[in-house]
Scaffold this motif. Structure first.
Motif, PDB file in Angstrom:
ATOM      1  N   ALA A 192     -20.127 105.620  18.806  1.00 27.80           N
ATOM      2  CA  ALA A 192     -19.282 104.423  18.736  1.00 27.80           C
ATOM      3  C   ALA A 192     -19.698 103.317  19.715  1.00 27.80           C
ATOM      4  O   ALA A 192     -19.731 102.157  19.339  1.00 27.80           O
ATOM      5  N   PRO A 193     -20.045 103.634  20.985  1.00 26.48           N
ATOM      6  CA  PRO A 193     -20.443 102.545  21.873  1.00 26.48           C
ATOM      7  C   PRO A 193     -21.796 101.940  21.512  1.00 26.48           C
ATOM      8  O   PRO A 193     -22.097 100.823  21.914  1.00 26.48           O
ATOM      9  N   LEU A 194     -22.596 102.680  20.756  1.00 28.68           N
ATOM     10  CA  LEU A 194     -23.962 102.234  20.461  1.00 28.68           C
ATOM     11  C   LEU A 194     -24.025 101.453  19.150  1.00 28.68           C
ATOM     12  O   LEU A 194     -24.731 100.460  19.029  1.00 28.68           O
ATOM     13  N   LYS A 195     -23.301 101.935  18.152  1.00 25.55           N
ATOM     14  CA  LYS A 195     -23.345 101.321  16.825  1.00 25.55           C
ATOM     15  C   LYS A 195     -22.022 100.612  16.601  1.00 25.55           C
ATOM     16  O   LYS A 195     -21.312 100.322  17.530  1.00 25.55           O
ATOM     17  N   ASN A 196     -21.701 100.352  15.325  1.00 22.82           N
ATOM     18  CA  ASN A 196     -20.430  99.682  15.110  1.00 22.82           C
ATOM     19  C   ASN A 196     -19.391 100.635  14.546  1.00 22.82           C
ATOM     20  O   ASN A 196     -19.711 101.693  14.024  1.00 22.82           O
ATOM     21  N   VAL A 197     -18.146 100.256  14.686  1.00 29.75           N
ATOM     22  CA  VAL A 197     -17.049 101.081  14.226  1.00 29.75           C
ATOM     23  C   VAL A 197     -16.314 100.300  13.144  1.00 29.75           C
ATOM     24  O   VAL A 197     -15.679  99.294  13.424  1.00 29.75           O
ATOM     25  N   ALA A 198     -16.444 100.742  11.915  1.00 37.10           N
ATOM     26  CA  ALA A 198     -15.803 100.045  10.796  1.00 37.10           C
ATOM     27  C   ALA A 198     -15.571 101.047   9.683  1.00 37.10           C
ATOM     28  O   ALA A 198     -16.224 102.098   9.649  1.00 37.10           O
ATOM     29  N   PRO A 199     -14.646 100.760   8.761  1.00 32.59           N
ATOM     30  CA  PRO A 199     -14.331 101.754   7.726  1.00 32.59           C
ATOM     31  C   PRO A 199     -15.536 102.152   6.878  1.00 32.59           C
ATOM     32  O   PRO A 199     -15.600 103.274   6.389  1.00 32.59           O
ATOM     33  N   THR A 200     -16.496 101.250   6.695  1.00 33.40           N
ATOM     34  CA  THR A 200     -17.606 101.557   5.803  1.00 33.40           C
ATOM     35  C   THR A 200     -18.811 102.135   6.539  1.00 33.40           C
ATOM     36  O   THR A 200     -19.858 102.358   5.932  1.00 33.40           O
ATOM     37  N   MET A 201     -18.684 102.370   7.846  1.00 33.63           N
ATOM     38  CA  MET A 201     -19.845 102.781   8.634  1.00 33.63           C
ATOM     39  C   MET A 201     -20.464 104.096   8.169  1.00 33.63           C
ATOM     40  O   MET A 201     -21.660 104.320   8.331  1.00 33.63           O
ATOM     41  N   ALA A 232     -15.415 108.184  15.240  1.00 32.93           N
ATOM     42  CA  ALA A 232     -15.591 106.906  15.925  1.00 32.93           C
ATOM     43  C   ALA A 232     -14.252 106.213  16.138  1.00 32.93           C
ATOM     44  O   ALA A 232     -13.994 105.649  17.205  1.00 32.93           O
ATOM     45  N   TYR A 233     -13.387 106.273  15.126  1.00 33.48           N
ATOM     46  CA  TYR A 233     -12.070 105.632  15.285  1.00 33.48           C
ATOM     47  C   TYR A 233     -11.212 106.363  16.312  1.00 33.48           C
ATOM     48  O   TYR A 233     -10.451 105.743  17.043  1.00 33.48           O
ATOM     49  N   THR A 234     -11.331 107.705  16.348  1.00 33.64           N
ATOM     50  CA  THR A 234     -10.592 108.443  17.368  1.00 33.64           C
ATOM     51  C   THR A 234     -11.036 107.972  18.744  1.00 33.64           C
ATOM     52  O   THR A 234     -10.218 107.728  19.629  1.00 33.64           O
ATOM     53  N   LEU A 283     -28.161  87.671  12.290  1.00 35.24           N
ATOM     54  CA  LEU A 283     -27.743  88.988  11.802  1.00 35.24           C
ATOM     55  C   LEU A 283     -26.301  88.876  11.363  1.00 35.24           C
ATOM     56  O   LEU A 283     -25.492  88.253  12.052  1.00 35.24           O
ATOM     57  N   VAL A 284     -25.984  89.482  10.222  1.00 33.43           N
ATOM     58  CA  VAL A 284     -24.620  89.352   9.737  1.00 33.43           C
ATOM     59  C   VAL A 284     -23.916  90.706   9.704  1.00 33.43           C
ATOM     60  O   VAL A 284     -24.546  91.751   9.813  1.00 33.43           O
ATOM     61  N   ALA A 285     -22.617  90.642   9.559  1.00 34.04           N
ATOM     62  CA  ALA A 285     -21.745  91.802   9.404  1.00 34.04           C
ATOM     63  C   ALA A 285     -22.004  92.849  10.479  1.00 34.04           C
ATOM     64  O   ALA A 285     -22.136  92.525  11.654  1.00 34.04           O
ATOM     65  N   GLU A 286     -22.134  94.132  10.071  1.00 34.65           N
ATOM     66  CA  GLU A 286     -22.165  95.190  11.061  1.00 34.65           C
ATOM     67  C   GLU A 286     -23.425  95.169  11.920  1.00 34.65           C
ATOM     68  O   GLU A 286     -23.429  95.684  13.034  1.00 34.65           O
ATOM     69  N   SER A 287     -24.509  94.577  11.407  1.00 30.85           N
ATOM     70  CA  SER A 287     -25.744  94.545  12.190  1.00 30.85           C
ATOM     71  C   SER A 287     -25.573  93.731  13.470  1.00 30.85           C
ATOM     72  O   SER A 287     -26.161  94.053  14.495  1.00 30.85           O
ATOM     73  N   ALA A 288     -24.773  92.659  13.395  1.00 33.11           N
ATOM     74  CA  ALA A 288     -24.620  91.780  14.554  1.00 33.11           C
ATOM     75  C   ALA A 288     -24.077  92.557  15.746  1.00 33.11           C
ATOM     76  O   ALA A 288     -24.675  92.567  16.829  1.00 33.11           O
TER      77      ALA A 288
END
Lengths: 361, 285, 407
Positions: free
Chosen positions: B205-214, B46-48, C233-238
């Motif tokens: 990545a475009p659908l969900k979120n991109v974060a270190p803990t994903m 996702a980060y790439t 919604l908070v954090a990554e869910s938002a």
């Protein structure tokens, strides 16, 4: 028998150190140490199933959490209906939770419930052909499941936010001082250790170890392996519940993070790094990892997790027996020879084998 | 409640599950490595995709290709440096890869910071059939997941490399005797599995979120999907993801979001208990 | 070769342990010798799930401390920040708070993020008579004589926002939130306010923390056809929800997502084109046009690089200034009662405008703004006013609650 001297000497030193710790430690460090000693009980419980029976449970915090939540909820119920319930318009304590209004009852339930759950899970799993990795995956799913339940049933458990403001150490009515609680925990831990050692050195323990090494062979000797596994799982659940309950008053807070995947993986780490299958390794690993995390996070708040990750990988790669296991293997012999107890290793193995055969027959 | 829509959404969720579980189907299913850093491979993918398509503003297809290459390299390094030394000790692999997952998370956090990143949607719009509405992005994910399965099947069953992979996974010592370079095959297999996982991250990545803990959220879902369908079987993983996805979507109608998840997990546990070989494992021998 | 490597690693491990141990003892020594500074604990997460939001708060707090020191400090003394990471784990937050109070003897702590982290710290702070400055918006229904709550409680965001929404966007609301106390409490007040303003709730749903799949929620929303989706919604869910809302072709023109939590950090995580058109009501947006804010934004970007600045970071920033003012005002700064007392009635020109500390309840009276997100992941401010006084126990929900600070 050779290794017992090392074990004893080391154990006595460790207990001595822990017993003297309050003399030279600040209250803050003492409380941390108390918490970590509670964790040792949990790690020993884990060692019984993983180190001795070879069952890697990825969801052991379920039992820890169940015990802890019983006491934590009981504390919360002491002053009438707690706010996490009234928030969801519950004005009366639900019938099912009424027994928890009494702390002694909660203490009892907190020990019995995890044991029963462990029994049910054990019966469910070990009476089938599930083994190895699949056992781990089932327990992983269980940990996730339990965590979701606790968060979802927030009107009864406090949910994601956890239970706060739990009183400090009023286990037997009157609040105890930190030092008194510390010594109580230490004594319980020593007793748990002695019990676990007695258990693993007993006939039962030998059967367990042989189940770990070769299950079909032990079944061939007409031992019912699954019953042994269920039994050790129940004992382990009981001890985990005990640890969870002792943890609540010293932490003053209990949340889903203490009961789910996070805690389940932590206990595995302590054990792996200390060295499994030795009981003492559980204590060593728990203390080292926890102190290291704490001190490193104080020194390097942005990097400490990186260190922890690297340490885990290094220990797994280069010290597969864990820190205590490696030390024991390498220096145990030397130490014993100092005590003039050098026994010919082959001879001893021969004796052990005979011992083992005798026990089997 | 629009049940047809719910079923369609179930298919798209199945596609997502298939995508994230496919790589695990290789690393866990074929190589028997319990890779706790699986989620972090998704995260790296996702980060790439963030670096390529948001920062460098290159087309999405480039991001997908780059994600495959980058995670395949990370996978190869993991295999050579660590996992290789632990074959035959599955539980220790589990611990080591858990350590790796902490390291990877922290490294990404140091490089990119802990805040979430955005990757823009390459497929705007949606397909509308009657009352059913399927975003093109989700349609693409399902199609792409199926395509990856077919490619993987081709690689495993129709190429020489695939034959070697299967040979090594079935009998390592015999393969060694026959002069197969097993360490190289292991490395390539793991890299291939990791690369597939990376593509999944890029596409999600475009659908969900991109974060270190994903990655943590995907790890358990992936394992459950692979186990449900049958370890070591591509078809099993595919069917497993359909069952999981549809069950999850349809159960939300009755149980709500959490309820559905809880029921699905219970179902998976029961399946592992009674059919550890998975729902759809076909005995080949 | 392997043996040799093993030895090197053993030595390395031993060194790490020693390093940690030695660093510890030297740290406490230096703490003792620096008599002429005021120690301030800074407690946020650098790792774990909530680090994504907390990093900015940490940065803003440390920057404020630096600025205050550059201006001559407090009472002629420098502020010495002692930073701790609690890894998004509330139990660890409690441990670290204790460490800051007992080992480092800090005068006050600025920190905490989730309600869980605050609740875990609360008894520790109270028992050891410390002071916690908590910069977050939270659900209310709490009062501690040791905590200064510098974020808005729900009534401050909702009392003006809901009437504005029903007037300008429509009466039918779909409520959605993460499954824990804060969203549930916010939505309780939303429902009461909707009753007063002739609105109705056409759906309500909560998703587990960390959920990123919203297909069936979007499905339900389409069935319900609300005029406004009210999201807590908070954090990554938002970010995931806004993205998938966009995927399914819903449009903010007819069905905007309204929120009292979604801020610039969330917008940049979902991307400008996804967030465009949605509405947030918060005390502060990066685009606020005051000289104080321009300075804050410029300094922050110069120090930490270009990145979104949100209301929570701003709140952490002026919380630290408020703390400095209170330290200046209090006679004995080591007396928690005096220090908290010194906060009462303080006024400050924050980046968001004037902020006043309530004389009684340890909460603050701040600003109210409605912003519409634009393509650049920023907000265009369309409404601006003073927020109502903080009501930790909302008068709407608890008309006759006895206020604990009056006891």
């Amino acid at each position: 028998m050779r290794r017992v001297a090392t074990n004893n000497a080391f154990g006595v030193l460790l207990v001595l150190f822990l017993a003297l710790f309050p003399m030279f430690s600040s209250d803050f460090r003492l409380e941390l140490m108390g918490k970590f000693i509670v964790f040792i009980i949990f790690a020993i419980a884990m060692d019984l199933v993983w180190g001795y029976a070879g069952l890697l449970s990825l969801g052991h915090a379920v039992f820890f959490g169940l015990g802890g939540y019983m006491l934590a909820i009981s504390y919360s119920l002491q002053n009438g209906v707690p706010s996490f319930m009234t928030r969801f318009d519950i004005t009366e304590i639900p019938t099912l939770m009424k027994p928890l209004q009494s702390i002694p009852a909660a203490l009892l339930i907190g020990l019995i419930l995890p044991s029963i759950l462990a029994g049910i899970i054990g019966f469910f799993i070990f009476k089938s052909k599930v083994s190895g990795v699949y056992f781990s995956l089932i327990t992983l799913a269980l940990a996730k499941l339990f965590e979701m339940l606790v968060v979802n049933l927030q009107m009864y458990t406090g949910g994601f936010n956890g239970l706060m403001g739990l009183p400090r150490f009023p286990i037997f009515g009157e609040p105890m001082s930190l030092t008194a609680y510390y010594y109580m925990v230490l004594i319980i831990t020593v007793l748990v250790y002695l019990f676990a050692r007695w258990l693993t050195n007993s006939h039962f323990g030998k059967i367990l170890k042989s189940i770990r090494e070769n299950e079909s062979r032990i079944s061939f000797f007409s031992y019912n392996a699954s019953n042994y596994k269920i039994f050790i799982f129940i004992i382990s659940g009981f001890l985990s519940g005990l640890a969870g309950m002792l943890y609540v008053p010293i932490n003053g807070f209990f949340s889903p993070l203490d009961v789910g995947l996070n805690m389940s993986t932590m206990v595995i780490l302590w054990l792996a790094i200390g060295g499994r299958g030795t009981l003492m390794g559980a204590a060593v690993g728990t203390l080292i990892i926890n102190w290291m995390s704490n001190l490193l996070s104080e020194q390097y708040p942005e990097l400490w997790q990186l260190f922890i990750g690297v340490i885990i990988v290094m220990v797994v790669l280069f010290f597969p027996d864990g820190i205590y296991g490696t030390l024991k293997n390498r220096f145990g012999t030397y130490f014993d020879s100092l005590l003039n107890r050098k026994i010919d290793e082959n001879m001893e193995m021969e004796m052990e084998k005979r011992d083992y055969a005798n026990n089997l027959s | 409640m629009n049940i047809a829509q719910q079923i369609a959404d179930g298919i798209s969720v199945s596609g997502i599950l298939l995508l994230i579980a496919l790589g695990l189907g290789i690393t866990f299913g074929v190589m028997k490595v319990i890779n706790m850093a699986h989620g972090e491979l998704i995260m790296i993918g996702a980060y790439t995709s963030y670096v390529i398509s948001t920062l460098a503003d290159l087309p999405f297809i480039v991001a997908m290709a780059a994600a495959f290459v980058v995670t395949a390299i990370v996978g190869a390094l993991m295999e050579v440096l660590i996992i290789r030394r632990l074959y035959g000790r599955p539980l220790e692999t589990l611990l080591a890869t858990f350590g790796i997952s902490i390291i990877l998370q922290q490294l990404v956090r140091i490089i990119f910071g802990p805040a979430g990143k955005s990757v823009s949607n390459p497929f705007n719009g949606a397909l509308n059939i009657g009352s059913v509405y399927i975003p093109y992005l989700r349609l693409f994910i399902v199609g792409f997941a199926i395509m990856l399965v077919l490619i993987t099947a081709y690689v495993l069953f129709r190429t020489k490399f695939g034959m070697l992979v299967r040979t090594v996974s079935q009998n390592r010592s015999m393969s060694d005797c026959l002069g197969i370079n097993t360490p190289r095959i292991d490395m390539l297999t793991f890299a291939f599995g990791a690369g597939l996982t990376g593509i999944a991250g890029a596409v999600l990545a475009p659908l969900k979120n991109v974060a270190p803990t994903m990655g943590m959220d995907y790890l358990i879902d992936s394992f459950m999907t692979v186990v449900l369908g049958g370890v070591g079987s591509l078809l099993g993983t595919s069917l497993g993801s359909i069952v999981m996805g549809e069950a999850n979507q349809l159960l939300t109608v009755f149980g709500g979001e959490t309820g559905a998840k809880i029921i699905v997990f219970l179902l998976v546990i029961i399946v592992i208990r009674y059919k550890p070989e998975g729902l759809f494992k076909i005995e080949r021998r | 070769m392997k043996k040799w490597l093993g030895k090197v690693i053993a030595v390395g491990l031993a060194c790490t342990v020693l390093l940690a141990g030695c660093g510890q003892s030297s740290g406490s020594e230096s703490g003792g010798s620096e008599g002429d500074g005021i120690k301030i604990g800074v407690l946020f997460s650098d790792s774990g799930v909530t680090a994504m939001g907390e990093k900015g708060l940490k940065n803003a707090t440390l920057m404020a401390i630096e600025e205050i020191n550059a201006d001559g400090g407090v009472k002629g003394q420098q502020l010495i920040p002692v930073y701790e990471d609690y890894a998004s784990d509330p139990s660890m937050a409690a441990t670290k708070a204790k460490k800051l109070l007992l080992q480092d003897n800090v005068t006050a702590i600025v920190g905490g993020y989730t309600s869980a982290s605050r609740q875990a710290m609360l008894p520790i702070i109270e028992q050891n008579d410390g002071v916690l400055v908590y910069p977050m918006s939270y659900e209310g229904e709490e009062y501690s004589k040791n905590i200064m709550y510098v974020g808005p409680v729900p009534n401050q965001g909702l009392e003006q926002f809901i009437p504005w929404l029903t007037e300008n966007k429509g009466k039918k609301f779909f409520l959605i939130g993460s499954d824990y106390v804060f969203p549930v409490q916010v939505n309780k007040q939303v429902k009461e306010l909707l009753k007063l303003n002739g609105g109705e709730v056409v759906g309500e749903d909560y998703v587990p923390m960390g959920q990123s799949e919203f297909a069936s929620i979007v499905n339900k929303i389409k069935e319900a056809q609300p005029d406004v989706i009210f999201s807590v919604l908070v954090a990554e869910s938002a970010a995931a929800f806004y993205k998938q809302y966009d995927n399914y072709g819903l449009s903010p023109d007819t069905m905007p997502i309204a929120s009292v939590v979604t801020n610039e950090t969330d917008l940049s995580a979902m991307g400008g084109e996804v967030g465009e058109g949605h509405i947030s009501a918060l005390p502060y947006f990066q685009t606020v046009d005051t000289p104080e804010n321009k300075e804050f934004v410029t300094n922050y970007h110069a120090k930490y690089g270009e990145g979104p600045i949100d209301t929570l970071m701003q709140s952490a920033y002026y919380s630290t200034y408020l703390l400095a003012d209170a330290l200046e005002k209090a006679e004995d700064i080591n007396d928690a009662g005096q220090l908290i007392g010194a906060f009462a009635g303080l006024e400050i020109m924050a980046p968001e405008g004037e902020v006043t500390v309530d004389p009684e309840n340890n909460h603050v009276k701040l600003n109210f703004r409605i912003g519409v997100a634009n393509k650049d992941a920023q907000f265009d401010i369309i409404e601006e006013s003073e927020a109502p006084a903080p009501e930790p126990w909302s008068k709407l929900l608890f008309p006759d609650h006895e206020e604990p600070w009056k006891k």
